[in-house]
Write a protein that holds these residues in place. Structure first.
Motif: not given
Length: 524
Positions: A99-105, A357-359, A87-90, A94-97
């Motif tokens: 931690e949110e992307a890591e949560l999605h991961q 939106e999935p990150l 599972v990879l982050t996009i 966007p700047e500041g995202k």
């Protein structure tokens, strides 16, 4: 890992009830039994018109029955199923995202680690992500692979059971797959959004079914030929009359010897031979082999290396390897994109809320194709040119673990050749003439080369004198005599004969022609 407190949508039971599966199994039939070219064409036409059942069953039967397909089709599917997934982050976050992307991961990794996979008509078949990939790649052959998604919502997060439903349970009359509630139904019901996953592939079993037909027909003729002409007929001759005891004994004897073609005649009877066998090579084997190669090529991109070797084509294995990697990469992309479309977005929305939106995204990883021999040549060339290559990079590229304590950032060094006599001679040939003459002079004097520093100018003049074609032998000898007077304490006691031998050995006879003997004469 904390999850949002959610129960999600109402959990639903499967449309594939036990009664539905039982009735389907009881009504199954063998589609190959009445397979003819005409029937096959009708089934293919009906399939493209949206009536999937008959040809779906035919494709499944052919894939299971044919010996070549049983070899190549599972290989194609398992090639991707055995690959690692991640599972990879996009990439363009966007700047500041971050931690949110890591949560999605984390959410998606947890989901796919706990996914359950089964088969609607064979509940004994159970597994995880690899089984899911193999089932999804059934679309390569049949065009579609359908999974019913049975969502589960727990305190630990979103879970799902993905149930593979064979294609014969659907119709495609409207351009979208619809589920048939009964085996006899012609109109299905719409697939509910979020409850189904449809993988769409190439559908190469249509071409495979045609090849199978053209393989099956000559195979049947070949077997018929072997049955009729594989054993010789036996004729028994007797002078007894038909019906006599001896005649009947002959009939019984022949019957015990052979059950195929026998006859009894009198001694005067004549039976003419009617030869229906083929002279030379039978036409059936090449046709069967041609279809086998076609079936293998359709699934693997090139025929099997064993077939190529049998045909005397040495490049078969190499070609197959390249084509197989190309198909494996494309199949992995198909699986990844389908999962991202049907599952990733749903899981993120169920956990974090609608419209998120999935990150991050799941991806099946297929490493780049590696040609070890080519890589070694490239690395050797780069090392020879001074290009830096770390030990860690080499270990990763060639799949070799580094010993404990090894500095991963240490650079590889080009191996030094073992010292040899030939190598020493070559290195000697690379020395300058000044160095050779200097060494010869040191040998003649019996001293070390570094002691000759005071006579360096003499050495340079001597080389010029030896190489100057305008100087006669007498002029060279005169030069040596003057040099001896200039530095008498060093050159006065020189063994000139030894000097001549050293120079001759170092520079060759051409450089001292005529000088050698005269040096020796002067030295006497």
């Amino acid at each position: 890992m904390p999850f949002r407190d959610t129960t999600g949508p109402t959990e639903k039971g499967s449309v594939m009830t036990i009664e539905r599966v039982r009735l389907n199994k009881q009504s199954r039939f063998n589609p190959i039994r009445n397979l003819t070219p005409e029937n096959l064409v009708k089934m293919i036409d009906a399939f493209h018109a949206g009536n999937l059942r008959e040809f779906a069953l035919m494709m499944d039967a052919i894939e299971r029955r044919d010996d070549v397909l049983q070899c190549v089709a599972p290989k194609r599917k398992k090639a991707v199923a055995r690959r690692e997934w991640e599972v990879l982050t996009i990439s363009d976050l966007p700047e500041g995202k971050e931690e949110e992307a890591e949560l999605h991961q984390q959410i998606l990794t947890d989901f796919y680690n706990n996914v359950e996979v089964t088969n609607a008509v064979d509940q004994n078949q159970r597994g995880g992500f690899p089984l899911l990939v193999r089932q999804m790649l059934d679309a390569i052959g049949k065009g579609y692979a359908v999974h019913e998604i049975l969502w589960k919502f727990t305190a630990d997060g979103v879970r799902a059971v993905l149930q593979f439903v064979p294609l014969q349970f659907f119709e495609n009359r409207t351009g979208r797959l619809r589920f048939l509630t009964t085996d006899g139904a012609s109109e299905g019901v719409e697939l509910e959004e979020g409850q189904w996953m449809v993988t769409v592939g190439d559908g190469i079993m249509e071409a495979c079914s045609v090849a199978y037909m053209f393989k099956r027909l000559p195979m049947q003729d070949w077997l018929h030929y072997c049955d009729k002409h594989g054993t010789p007929g036996i004729q028994g001759k007797t002078d007894a009359k038909k019906g006599d005891e001896r005649w009947n004994a002959m009939v019984e004897a022949l019957g015990a010897m052979s059950q195929s073609f026998t006859c009894v005649t009198s001694l005067t009877d004549v039976i003419e031979k009617i030869d229906l066998s083929t002279q030379g090579e039978l036409p059936y084997p090449p046709m069967v082999e041609r279809m086998d190669r076609a079936l293998a090529a359709l699934w693997r991109g090139a025929d099997l290396s064993t077939m190529s070797a049998g045909m005397g084509q040495g490049q078969g294995a190499s070609l197959q390897g390249e084509e197989t990697h190309l198909l494996e990469t494309d199949d992995a992309a198909l699986v990844s994109e389908t999962l991202q479309m049907y599952l990733d977005r749903r899981v993120i929305e169920f956990v974090l809320g609608p419209g998120v939106e999935p990150l991050a995204y799941v991806e099946v990883i297929v490493p780049p194709e590696q040609d070890v021999e080519r890589d070694i040549k490239i690395d050797s060339f780069l090392l020879g040119k001074g290009f830096p290559i770390t030990r860690a990079a080499a270990a990763e590229r060639y799949g070799r673990p580094l010993p404990e304590g090894t500095d991963e950032e240490e650079l590889l060094q080009e191996p030094k050749p073992e010292p040899t006599i030939e190598g020493a001679n070559e290195r000697a040939g690379e020395e300058s003439e000044e160095e050779l003459v200097e060494k010869s002079l040191a040998d003649a004097l019996g001293v070390r080369k570094r002691w000759l520093a005071p006579v360096k100018p003499f050495l340079s003049e001597l080389i010029i004198a030896l190489q100057d074609p305008s100087k006669s032998d007498a002029a060279v000898l005169e030069f040596l005599e003057k040099a001896a007077k200039r530095v008498p304490e060093l050159l006065g006691s020189m063994d000139r004969s030894a000097l001549a031998d050293s120079i001759e050995a170092a520079l060759g006879t051409a450089a001292v022609t005529g000088v050698r003997d005269q040096i020796r004469e002067v030295g006497k």
